[in-house]
Design an enzyme around this catalytic site. Structure first.
Site, PDB file in Angstrom:
ATOM      1  N   HIS A 138       0.950   4.461   4.432  1.00 16.85           N
ATOM      2  CA  HIS A 138       0.300   5.132   3.829  1.00 16.85           C
ATOM      3  C   HIS A 138       0.714   6.777   3.529  1.00 16.85           C
ATOM      4  O   HIS A 138       1.001   6.952   2.302  1.00 16.85           O
ATOM      5  CB  HIS A 138      -1.149   5.304   3.949  1.00 16.85           C
ATOM      6  CG  HIS A 138      -1.853   3.962   3.925  1.00 16.85           C
ATOM      7  ND1 HIS A 138      -3.319   3.685   4.184  1.00 16.85           N
ATOM      8  CD2 HIS A 138      -1.382   2.671   3.206  1.00 16.85           C
ATOM      9  CE1 HIS A 138      -3.598   2.298   4.197  1.00 16.85           C
ATOM     10  NE2 HIS A 138      -2.303   1.645   3.557  1.00 16.85           N
ATOM     11  N   SER A 198       0.850  -1.171   0.107  1.00 17.66           N
ATOM     12  CA  SER A 198      -0.143  -0.008   0.067  1.00 17.66           C
ATOM     13  C   SER A 198       0.794   1.187  -0.059  1.00 17.66           C
ATOM     14  O   SER A 198       0.711   2.560  -0.805  1.00 17.66           O
ATOM     15  CB  SER A 198      -0.916   0.025   1.068  1.00 17.66           C
ATOM     16  OG  SER A 198      -1.864  -1.192   1.190  1.00 17.66           O
TER      17      SER A 198
END
Length: 511
Positions: A376, A324
């Site tokens: 993230h 991610s």
């Protein structure tokens, strides 16, 4: 009657003046001028050197009166009628209206006017039907890096499932609780290389424990903790903590590769499904746009940066996996590309709002248990910084500093071929630097060019200093020195922020 020419006769008898062929195109010849007949002692009664001699001035088949003579005798034809008023066969019709004054010469020579006109539709040859090549998934340029990374991640996930089936009897964790991502347990992921702080350095509650501390085994299906830290971490193992130890114990765990391997691990089908969907669409398109080496650099750097940031500020008992962070770095490149080409997009505000909503939703989901929002945040930050360094400059800025609009040229900043300015990097062949000179590269640059490259240099220096500081901070401080940063990765409800903390229970187990 005058004799007519015959193809079988030995001689060609020219036609008499009164019997001349009037069918000849009057537009392609000049009518012969009548000449006075001079009689002499010739047997025929007129001046001639031979009974078959023909005067060139009256020969309609002479080169002068042929179609070729139009091009060969420039100046003999003028616009606006015949040359000789005595020519009774010429039509005195002006081809172009004269000027306002009678003696004014014509402005343009009609002989030099364009005579090519577009053919009528019926005169044109039928063109073969143009078959447009469909741009489907398999007709695009192959994104090799994306496909290789995706294949590697799929293979690793299959190995995870096989490993889980061998250790626990099922590829998907169902005991002691069900894995919501539909995949192996977190302990199998830790054993295979997930980012797990106790396997990487000394942490409070483990090395300074007052009694022996145990960890869950990779094959556990209960809540019991029966394995050592070295058995849980796997690979070559790590030094096991001992009771009444210290955070300064040496040697300490140092599986640094856990900043890299987690990019290829995933916690379940849902996790890998969403990630690979984004990677095979947005990631592949970005690789085709900026090239494989830029894409690979941003991908790996963003993924590593995200895990380093999470190692500093996320819960130390939380295992983190997935690509991610790398994908958020690629998403940052899309944001930059949108801003760079803002004036050329049809609906830039719509695209920007969609991207912002997608990023916001992802960050909100990162607050849920089991997800590392720092990956993230770190990946997105690294993508922005590297994007400023490796992507081509905004189109509006390139026009102002005199560079070509062609995207993603080599990192030279040279002037493109369509610019009138010479390439400042080229030097005479006799130079000791050969074809290119380091000093000539900077000669003649505009102030705006210097300002933009200072921004790029600042972004590059910032990410390098930031990476060094985070690595030093990770190994220097046993725990996070930011008291509020953990709130960026969890919501303080139902004890969610305590799930990633290591603490010692009354029975000496680490949870």
């Amino acid at each position: 009657m005058a004799a007519q020419g015959s193809s079988h006769g030995a001689y060609y008898s020219p036609p008499a003046y009164e019997h001349s062929d009037h069918a000849i195109d009057p537009f392609n010849r000049v009518s012969p001028q009548p000449n006075p007949v001079r009689y002499n002692s010739s047997p025929l009664g007129y001046h001639s050197s031979s009974p078959y001699h023909q005067n060139q001035e009256s020969d309609s088949h002479h080169l002068r009166y042929s179609q070729q003579s139009i091009g060969s005798e420039s100046g003999a034809y003028i616009a606006g009628g015949r040359i000789n008023e005595n020519d009774q066969y010429a039509e005195n019709i002006p081809l172009k209206s004269p000027g306002p004054y009678a003696n004014e010469p014509p402005q343009n020579n009609w002989m030099h006017q364009p005579t090519h006109y577009a053919p009528e539709p019926g005169m044109m040859e039928p063109q073969p039907p143009h078959t447009r090549r469909k741009k489907g998934f398999f007709h695009k340029k192959i994104a090799y890096v994306t496909y290789i990374l995706t294949l590697a991640q799929i293979i690793v996930f299959i190995v995870e499932l096989v490993r889980s089936g061998q250790l626990t009897g099922t590829p998907v964790q169902t005991k002691p609780q069900f894995n919501p991502m539909v995949g192996p347990s977190a302990y199998i992921q830790i054993n295979m290389g997930a980012r797990y702080t106790p396997c990487m350095k000394n942490v409070p509650g483990v090395q300074n424990a007052t009694q022996p501390i145990n960890f869950p085994c990779p094959n556990t299906t209960t809540t019991e903790s029966e394995c050592t830290l070295s058995q849980l971490c796997g690979f070559d193992g790590v030094p096991n903590p001992h009771p009444n130890g210290s955070l300064d114990d040496n040697p300490q765990p140092n599986q640094w590769f856990r900043f890299i391997i987690p990019m290829f691990l995933h916690s379940g089908f849902i996790h890998i499904g969403f990630n690979l969907l984004v990677q095979m669409t947005m990631g592949a398109d970005m690789e085709r746009t900026i090239g494989w080496w830029r894409y690979l650099l941003v991908y790996l750097s963003s993924g590593i940066w995200g895990f380093v940031l999470g190692g500093n500020y996320a819960g130390q008992g939380e295992a983190s996996t997935g690509c991610s962070g790398a994908l958020f770095g690629i998403l940052a490149l899309f944001i930059l590309d949108l801003l760079y080409t803002w004036g050329e997009r049809q609906n830039p505000w719509v695209e920007l709002i969609i991207m912002i909503l997608g990023i916001a939703i992802s960050f909100v989901l990162g607050l849920l248990p089991g997800l590392d929002n720092f990956s993230h945040l770190g990946g997105f930050t690294m993508g922005l910084a590297l994007g400023l360094c490796i992507m081509r400059s905004p189109n509006a800025l390139r026009e102002r500093i005199g560079l070509a609009r062609s995207p993603y040229v080599a990192m030279s900043g040279g002037v493109a071929s369509e610019n009138a300015q010479p390439d400042p990097t080229k030097v005479p062949s006799g130079s000791k630097f050969g074809k290119y000179s380091p000093t000539a590269f900077f000669r003649g640059r505009k102030p705006l060019w210097w300002a933009w490259w200072l921004v790029r240099l600042g972004a590059l220096v910032a990410v390098l200093i930031g990476f060094i500081l985070l690595i030093v901070n990770f190994y220097k401080y046993p725990s996070s020195n930011c008291s509020w940063c953990y709130r960026l990765s969890c919501l303080p409800v139902n004890g969610w922020c305590d799930q990633g903390n290591l603490f010692q229970s009354s029975d000496g187990n680490s949870n």
